[in-house]
Write a protein that holds these residues in place. Structure first.
Motif, mmCIF file in Angstrom:
data_model
loop_
_atom_site.group_PDB
_atom_site.id
_atom_site.type_symbol
_atom_site.label_atom_id
_atom_site.label_comp_id
_atom_site.label_asym_id
_atom_site.label_seq_id
_atom_site.Cartn_x
_atom_site.Cartn_y
_atom_site.Cartn_z
ATOM 1 N N THR A 285 0.876 -1.071 0.042
ATOM 2 C CA THR A 285 -0.174 -0.038 -0.056
ATOM 3 C C THR A 285 1.136 1.145 0.063
ATOM 4 O O THR A 285 2.050 1.298 0.666
ATOM 5 N N TYR A 286 0.317 2.151 -0.656
ATOM 6 C CA TYR A 286 1.057 3.530 -0.467
ATOM 7 C C TYR A 286 0.134 4.701 -0.354
ATOM 8 O O TYR A 286 -1.090 4.453 -0.487
ATOM 9 N N PRO A 287 0.564 5.870 0.164
ATOM 10 C CA PRO A 287 -0.264 6.806 0.476
ATOM 11 C C PRO A 287 -0.779 7.457 -0.838
ATOM 12 O O PRO A 287 -0.068 7.523 -1.935
ATOM 13 N N LEU A 288 -1.897 8.070 -0.907
ATOM 14 C CA LEU A 288 -2.395 8.396 -2.314
ATOM 15 C C LEU A 288 -1.795 9.553 -2.867
ATOM 16 O O LEU A 288 -1.462 9.406 -4.183
ATOM 17 N N ALA A 289 -1.051 10.270 -2.201
ATOM 18 C CA ALA A 289 -0.116 11.459 -2.618
ATOM 19 C C ALA A 289 1.234 10.630 -3.479
ATOM 20 O O ALA A 289 1.705 11.238 -4.330
ATOM 21 N N ASP A 290 1.483 9.300 -3.218
ATOM 22 C CA ASP A 290 2.356 8.791 -3.928
ATOM 23 C C ASP A 290 1.828 7.693 -5.109
ATOM 24 O O ASP A 290 2.590 6.897 -5.176
ATOM 25 N N ALA A 291 1.043 8.095 -5.432
ATOM 26 C CA ALA A 291 0.533 7.424 -6.869
ATOM 27 C C ALA A 291 1.379 7.207 -7.582
ATOM 28 O O ALA A 291 1.666 5.897 -8.417
ATOM 29 N N ILE A 292 2.138 7.920 -8.251
ATOM 30 C CA ILE A 292 3.139 7.964 -9.100
ATOM 31 C C ILE A 292 4.150 6.861 -8.927
ATOM 32 O O ILE A 292 4.745 5.901 -9.681
ATOM 33 N N GLU A 293 4.684 6.809 -7.668
ATOM 34 C CA GLU A 293 5.713 5.811 -7.273
ATOM 35 C C GLU A 293 4.915 4.334 -7.141
ATOM 36 O O GLU A 293 5.654 3.430 -7.438
ATOM 37 N N ALA A 294 3.558 4.245 -6.883
ATOM 38 C CA ALA A 294 2.999 3.117 -6.913
ATOM 39 C C ALA A 294 2.944 2.481 -8.174
ATOM 40 O O ALA A 294 3.038 1.401 -8.425
ATOM 41 N N LEU A 295 2.509 3.373 -8.998
ATOM 42 C CA LEU A 295 2.361 2.919 -10.572
ATOM 43 C C LEU A 295 3.833 2.543 -11.062
ATOM 44 O O LEU A 295 3.812 1.583 -11.911
ATOM 45 N N ALA A 296 4.685 3.273 -10.679
ATOM 46 C CA ALA A 296 6.051 2.844 -11.492
ATOM 47 C C ALA A 296 6.324 1.603 -10.806
ATOM 48 O O ALA A 296 7.125 0.580 -11.592
ATOM 49 N N PHE A 297 6.265 1.240 -9.370
ATOM 50 C CA PHE A 297 6.313 -0.038 -8.917
ATOM 51 C C PHE A 297 5.719 -1.344 -9.878
ATOM 52 O O PHE A 297 6.126 -2.307 -10.210
ATOM 53 N N LEU A 298 4.289 -0.969 -10.064
ATOM 54 C CA LEU A 298 3.370 -1.908 -10.814
ATOM 55 C C LEU A 298 4.126 -2.217 -12.225
ATOM 56 O O LEU A 298 4.121 -3.208 -12.785
ATOM 57 N N GLN A 299 4.610 -1.063 -12.809
ATOM 58 C CA GLN A 299 5.196 -1.060 -14.286
ATOM 59 C C GLN A 299 6.348 -1.918 -14.216
ATOM 60 O O GLN A 299 6.806 -2.530 -15.406
ATOM 61 N N GLU A 300 7.093 -2.125 -13.225
ATOM 62 C CA GLU A 300 8.163 -3.100 -13.128
ATOM 63 C C GLU A 300 7.775 -4.478 -13.657
ATOM 64 O O GLU A 300 8.587 -5.355 -14.046
ATOM 65 N N GLY A 301 6.421 -4.868 -13.435
ATOM 66 C CA GLY A 301 6.064 -5.952 -13.924
ATOM 67 C C GLY A 301 5.660 -7.436 -13.090
ATOM 68 O O GLY A 301 5.019 -8.281 -13.471
ATOM 69 N N HIS A 302 6.408 -7.241 -12.044
ATOM 70 C CA HIS A 302 6.193 -8.193 -10.888
ATOM 71 C C HIS A 302 5.811 -7.874 -9.434
ATOM 72 O O HIS A 302 6.716 -8.157 -8.611
ATOM 73 N N PRO A 303 4.535 -7.230 -9.078
ATOM 74 C CA PRO A 303 4.472 -6.727 -7.977
ATOM 75 C C PRO A 303 4.170 -7.885 -6.897
ATOM 76 O O PRO A 303 4.376 -7.504 -5.459
ATOM 77 N N GLY A 304 3.857 -8.862 -7.013
ATOM 78 C CA GLY A 304 3.797 -9.845 -5.937
ATOM 79 C C GLY A 304 2.205 -9.775 -5.419
ATOM 80 O O GLY A 304 2.148 -10.298 -4.315
ATOM 81 N N GLY A 305 1.430 -9.192 -5.956
ATOM 82 C CA GLY A 305 0.072 -9.132 -5.580
ATOM 83 C C GLY A 305 -0.345 -7.773 -5.758
ATOM 84 O O GLY A 305 0.224 -6.830 -6.579
ATOM 85 N N LYS A 306 -1.730 -7.430 -5.446
ATOM 86 C CA LYS A 306 -2.227 -6.263 -5.610
ATOM 87 C C LYS A 306 -1.569 -4.938 -4.825
ATOM 88 O O LYS A 306 -1.024 -5.000 -3.728
ATOM 89 N N ILE A 307 -1.835 -3.767 -5.544
ATOM 90 C CA ILE A 307 -1.473 -2.330 -4.776
ATOM 91 C C ILE A 307 -2.610 -1.464 -4.521
ATOM 92 O O ILE A 307 -3.472 -1.600 -5.462
ATOM 93 N N ALA A 308 -2.637 -0.861 -3.300
ATOM 94 C CA ALA A 308 -3.617 0.118 -2.985
ATOM 95 C C ALA A 308 -3.102 1.472 -2.597
ATOM 96 O O ALA A 308 -1.873 1.524 -2.015
ATOM 97 N N LEU A 309 -3.911 2.376 -2.937
ATOM 98 C CA LEU A 309 -3.490 3.755 -2.548
ATOM 99 C C LEU A 309 -4.424 4.034 -1.389
ATOM 100 O O LEU A 309 -5.633 3.851 -1.286
#
Length: 311
Positions: A285-309
């Motif tokens: 999970t990431y703070p909502l203000a860190d959405a760009i960081e969360a999506l950058a992690f998702l774009q790496e391709g292997h997050p290992g589960g879902k991500i929430a803001l």
């Protein structure tokens, strides 16, 4: 004053802004949700990567949330019935879920199952309804074995669980580091890469009847075409070009028939999750203000589960 993420121009994440916005009061058929978690999906950035019909800039980001009803329009009930200020809810398909608060159509809002944590609830319905439609369009039937490419990803994990409900066995491709996740949800894992065709044929004992592709690689498509003679029983969510070229099915939330199907199964998926038979693994999970960081992690391709803001 609410805050929300919007895409101010087509392209990458550098065109997104975290803006303040005055929300209107909800009208008839609308409710306001104070967001407690926003689901993060590849579609969030893919759908504003280039101009597309029906999307105008600035475009609010985010299709699914969990939250609490903070206002209800006149003569309005949510999709699951009733609804009162303070009720915990889930909403999908909406626009602008990356927000602290959002006004949405009540027809897209459902009571949140008590056993679901907010981060999981906010990530249930996009992946879950995609998985459900994939199983539906290939006609997966009890006693069959099917091949799922990307079985440890968000859609793949939901396919595994929903296939188990249908008594369908899944041979699932994954990296070896993710084999335990495939086994956890009832599938037989095999590694992608050179030799995949032989491994899939051996694992399925020559009886793979359908294939679901969630990764979009030529390898996944080629192996599916080799193993499944009936191309109406092959579906992709990530290789539309190959589907057109080779005569099999491609589905996507922007297709009217896909949207209608996915809307129709929302209540059933929530019931499955509420009973504990459909789980949503959450990686981070990431703070909502860190959405760009969360999506950058998702774009790496292997997050290992879902991500929430989390606002």
């Amino acid at each position: 004053m609410a805050r929300r993420w919007v895409a101010t121009r087509w392209g990458g994440l550098d065109g997104w802004e975290f803006q303040e916005v005055d929300l209107p009061e909800p009208g008839p058929g609308e409710v306001t949700i104070r967001v407690t978690a926003a689901g993060v999906n590849p579609a969030d950035y893919k759908h504003v990567s280039a101009p597309r019909a029906g999307v105008d800039l600035p475009a609010p980001i985010g299709y699914e949330v969990a939250g609490v009803l903070s206002a209800i329009g006149p003569d309005t009930e949510i999709a699951s019935g009733g609804g009162a200020v303070g009720d915990a809810v889930v909403a999908f398909r909406i626009s602008g879920g990356y927000a602290t608060e959002v006004v949405v159509p009540a027809k897209d809002v459902f009571a949140k199952p008590a056993r679901l944590e907010d981060a999981a609830a906010a990530n249930l319905l996009l992946a879950g309804s995609t998985a459900s439609q994939a199983l539906h369009v290939v006609g997966a039937r009890a006693g069959e074995t099917i091949l799922v490419h990307g079985a440890s990803g968000a859609v793949g994990v939901s396919v595994l669980q929903q296939a188990a409900e249908l008594d369908v066995h899944v041979i699932g491709t994954a990296s070896e580091a993710r084999f335990a996740e495939v086994r956890r949800f009832g599938g037989t894992p095999i590694a992608y890469g050179p030799g995949l065709l032989d491994r899939a044929r051996e694992a399925g004992h020559g009886h793979i009847r359908a294939a679901i592709d969630t990764v979009g690689t030529d390898e996944a498509v080629d192996v599916s075409l080799e193993l499944v003679a009936d191309r109406s029983r092959i579906v992709t969510i990530a290789a539309a070009g190959r589907a057109t070229q080779d005569g099999f099915q491609a589905i996507g939330g922007g297709q009217p028939e896909s949207a209608a199907y996915r809307d129709s199964v929302r209540a059933d998926l929530l019931a499955l999750a509420g009973s504990g038979r459909l789980q949503v693994p959450v990686a981070r999970t990431y703070p909502l203000a860190d959405a760009i960081e969360a999506l950058a992690f998702l774009q790496e391709g292997h997050p290992g589960g879902k991500i929430a803001l989390l606002p």
